[in-house]
Design an enzyme around this catalytic site. Structure first.
Site, PDB file in Angstrom:
ATOM      1  N   SER A 144      49.715-107.486  76.787  1.00  0.00           N
ATOM      2  CA  SER A 144      49.132-108.636  76.111  1.00  0.00           C
ATOM      3  C   SER A 144      47.680-108.880  76.512  1.00  0.00           C
ATOM      4  O   SER A 144      46.890-109.385  75.707  1.00  0.00           O
ATOM      5  CB  SER A 144      49.981-109.890  76.364  1.00  0.00           C
ATOM      6  OG  SER A 144      50.182-110.079  77.751  1.00  0.00           O
ATOM      7  N   HIS A 195      46.243-113.152  80.260  1.00  0.00           N
ATOM      8  CA  HIS A 195      45.660-113.357  78.933  1.00  0.00           C
ATOM      9  C   HIS A 195      44.178-113.713  79.034  1.00  0.00           C
ATOM     10  O   HIS A 195      43.355-113.240  78.244  1.00  0.00           O
ATOM     11  CB  HIS A 195      46.425-114.450  78.199  1.00  0.00           C
ATOM     12  CG  HIS A 195      47.848-114.097  77.927  1.00  0.00           C
ATOM     13  ND1 HIS A 195      48.793-115.016  77.552  1.00  0.00           N
ATOM     14  CD2 HIS A 195      48.496-112.904  77.973  1.00  0.00           C
ATOM     15  CE1 HIS A 195      49.963-114.420  77.376  1.00  0.00           C
ATOM     16  NE2 HIS A 195      49.803-113.134  77.632  1.00  0.00           N
TER      17      HIS A 195
END
Length: 316
Positions: A144, A195
């Site tokens: 991610s 992230h």
């Protein structure tokens, strides 16, 4: 960190269904190879999750640096794999056709390594400045972070417009930040620092010196805004031609390669396809009534109208 379920991998089955629905011949080679690598390592992991995730304690203090290479391509479970690879499928199709396969492979390799390094720096800084040693033991795994970096790059190439994040219209340039906060609060267990590291790496490429450094290291790409050589594109039959970097003779103009997404998406955008898949996965898990999708947004009506006008002009 939770162990993988040994039962039926519904997320993996749904991902394979989407890949074959799009059509393997419609997926550029580096994107397809990235999907295949992540699926293969999910089914045949090089090491267990606790031995492949990255943390300051494991990488820096214990000098286990190979985790930087392993962690982006290992996933906690089939749904973790599905959400990441469904996003990778659409981002890869867009970006690889734009920058070319060789440069896109270079981006994936560089972003995969740098997101891990930036993640370690963030966790080390937090542990130092707020005197909380637990941050050094936070262990992250998954693709991610790289996807957030690619999202920044995609928004850089397609500025303007709005997206809806949890029902709120957000300018496209700020979408990554809004999604970062939304995912952190509404999807427990995700890595905020991971992230954020991806967003920072993406900004290092679009706003900082990273792109220049990468171009210098290759010795092939010029220091201008892109590779002036022809770039191959794909259609239903694979390689079908090439396009010049400036198709109509002026910098800044980009014309996407001819393609017919409607044949396999039903006219839905990437975000709409992903949201429909999320709804289907939640239905399979029996959570459709009380569990909103943890990650999703739509094109606004204005953005959708602008996209249709562009397609109409391109066809003239």
């Amino acid at each position: 960190m939770q162990r993988r379920s040994r039962g039926v991998n519904l997320g993996l089955l749904l991902l394979l269904s989407q890949i074959f629905h799009v059509g393997i011949n419609n997926i550029p080679p580096v994107t397809l190879a990235t999907l295949a690598l992540n699926i293969w390592l999910f089914l045949n992991p090089v090491k267990p999750l606790y031995a492949s995730c990255i943390s300051v304690e494991k990488c820096y203090q214990q000098k286990d640096w190979q985790r930087l290479l392993l962690s982006p391509f290992h996933h906690a479970d089939d749904w973790h794999l599905y959400f990441n690879m469904a996003s990778m499928l659409w981002k890869g199709i867009k970006l690889e056709r734009r920058v070319g396969s060789r440069w896109f492979a270079y981006l994936i390799a560089t972003f995969s390594l740098l997101t891990g390094i930036v993640y370690l720096l963030l966790e080390f800084s937090l542990a130092t400045f707020i005197d909380e040693p637990d941050f050094q033991r936070h262990c992250a795994v998954g693709f991610s972070g790289v996807l957030f970096a690619l999202k920044v790059l995609n928004n850089h190439y397609c500025p303007g417009g709005f997206v809806n994040v949890l029902g709120f219209p957000v300018p496209n340039r700020y979408a990554c930040w809004a999604e970062l906060v939304a995912i952190h609060f509404f999807t427990p267990g995700t890595s905020f620092a991971g992230h954020l590291a991806g967003i920072l790496v993406g900004l290092m490429y679009t706003q900082g010196p990273l792109k220049k450094i990468m171009e210098t290291c290759t010795g092939v790409f010029s220091s201008s805004s892109g590779d002036p050589r022809p770039q191959y594109y794909f259609n239903n039959s694979g390689y079908s031609g090439y396009q010049d970097h400036y198709p109509r003779g002026r910098p800044g103009y980009y014309e996407e390669a001819p393609r017919n997404y409607d044949a396999y998406t039903g006219g839905l955008s990437e975000e709409e396809q992903l949201e429909r898949a999320l709804r289907a996965s939640l239905w399979d898990r029996g959570n459709t009534r009380n569990s909103p999708p943890p990650y999703g947004f739509h094109l606004s009506p204005e953005e959708e109208m602008r996209r249709k006008r562009l397609h109409r002009f391109d066809g003239q």
